[in-house]
Design an enzyme around this catalytic site. Sequence first.
Site, PDB file in Angstrom:
ATOM      1  N   GLU A  43       0.845  -1.187   0.000  1.00  0.00           N
ATOM      2  CA  GLU A  43       0.000   0.000   0.000  1.00  0.00           C
ATOM      3  C   GLU A  43       0.886   1.245   0.000  1.00  0.00           C
ATOM      4  O   GLU A  43       1.946   1.270   0.632  1.00  0.00           O
ATOM      5  CB  GLU A  43      -0.892  -0.011   1.235  1.00  0.00           C
ATOM      6  CG  GLU A  43      -1.887   1.138   1.319  1.00  0.00           C
ATOM      7  CD  GLU A  43      -2.759   1.073   2.570  1.00  0.00           C
ATOM      8  OE1 GLU A  43      -3.859   1.642   2.533  1.00  0.00           O
ATOM      9  OE2 GLU A  43      -2.337   0.459   3.563  1.00  0.00           O
ATOM     10  N   LYS A 117      -9.973   0.491  -2.268  1.00  0.00           N
ATOM     11  CA  LYS A 117     -10.016   0.188  -0.837  1.00  0.00           C
ATOM     12  C   LYS A 117     -11.369   0.587  -0.256  1.00  0.00           C
ATOM     13  O   LYS A 117     -11.802   1.733  -0.355  1.00  0.00           O
ATOM     14  CB  LYS A 117      -8.893   0.935  -0.120  1.00  0.00           C
ATOM     15  CG  LYS A 117      -8.783   0.625   1.358  1.00  0.00           C
ATOM     16  CD  LYS A 117      -7.583   1.341   1.982  1.00  0.00           C
ATOM     17  CE  LYS A 117      -7.420   0.983   3.445  1.00  0.00           C
ATOM     18  NZ  LYS A 117      -6.245   1.632   4.054  1.00  0.00           N
ATOM     19  N   CYS A 159      -5.016  -3.672   3.188  1.00  0.00           N
ATOM     20  CA  CYS A 159      -4.727  -3.295   4.561  1.00  0.00           C
ATOM     21  C   CYS A 159      -5.891  -3.531   5.535  1.00  0.00           C
ATOM     22  O   CYS A 159      -6.139  -4.648   5.965  1.00  0.00           O
ATOM     23  CB  CYS A 159      -4.250  -1.847   4.594  1.00  0.00           C
ATOM     24  SG  CYS A 159      -3.347  -1.424   6.110  1.00  0.00           S
TER      25      CYS A 159
END
Length: 274
Positions: A43, A117, A159
């Site tokens: 990321e 995301k 994440c």
Amino acid sequence: MSRLTAAVLQMNSAADVDANLATVRGAAAEAAAAGVRLLVLPENFAFMGAHARDKLAIAEAPGDGPIQQCCSELAQRHGLWIVAGTIALRDPAEAQRIIAASLVYDAEGRVRARYDKAHLFDVELPEGSYRESATIAPGAATAVLSDGPAAARGGLSVCYDLRFPELYRRYAQEGACWMTVPSAFTHATGQAHWAPLLTARAIENQCFVLAPNQCGTHADGRSTWGHSAIIDPWGRWLAVCEEQPGLAIAELDFGAQAEQRRRFPVLAHRRIYT
């Protein structure tokens, strides 16, 4: 082909796009020389600024810009599939927030999938508060699978998504063989939860998990945990980077994965509680 050599790249990304991309170029060449066919970047691999809003200045339009061009060229030059961790893309609907997009490039440099995301890190920790939603627009809660080398499909995530197992179960149900978790896990949360969560996602879905992370201290003072890893469907850590930048490389044996799923059909035994 039932086997695939994959790699995850651990970085200490800075507030300098050119320097970060130089690191990626070197890593891609090293990975290709080692026989890697699938490379996953962390990321924020191209930029981690001193302030959260700094990313707005380097955000690119989808399909255009030096960061995306670099990934496409490296994939084509080295014959790699590259999962480009997250790239800051401009959101046409919002001038003050970007989209954190994970893009998959095939060995010819073409974009084959994009995952935005969905879960944003808005939390209060002892070392400080984080409000990703202030500068990142959440993606739709849509599972995104990608083709990949060795005719094996993968599921994409980023994440904080790691804490929401229903996404990964959807990927397993859709036939994913591998799942990516490019991250910038904080040192505090990573030390406590990184290994257990990654291992659980691999075991419960009988999937390979490829999890590149950031490491060290960054321009904003944030410390990230590192320990980028490749984990097999039995929960074994095949390769890990510990706390320094570098590559973790491992072979993914899809034949052994299929045999494990046949002999231990946990996914078929699942029941839905009401």
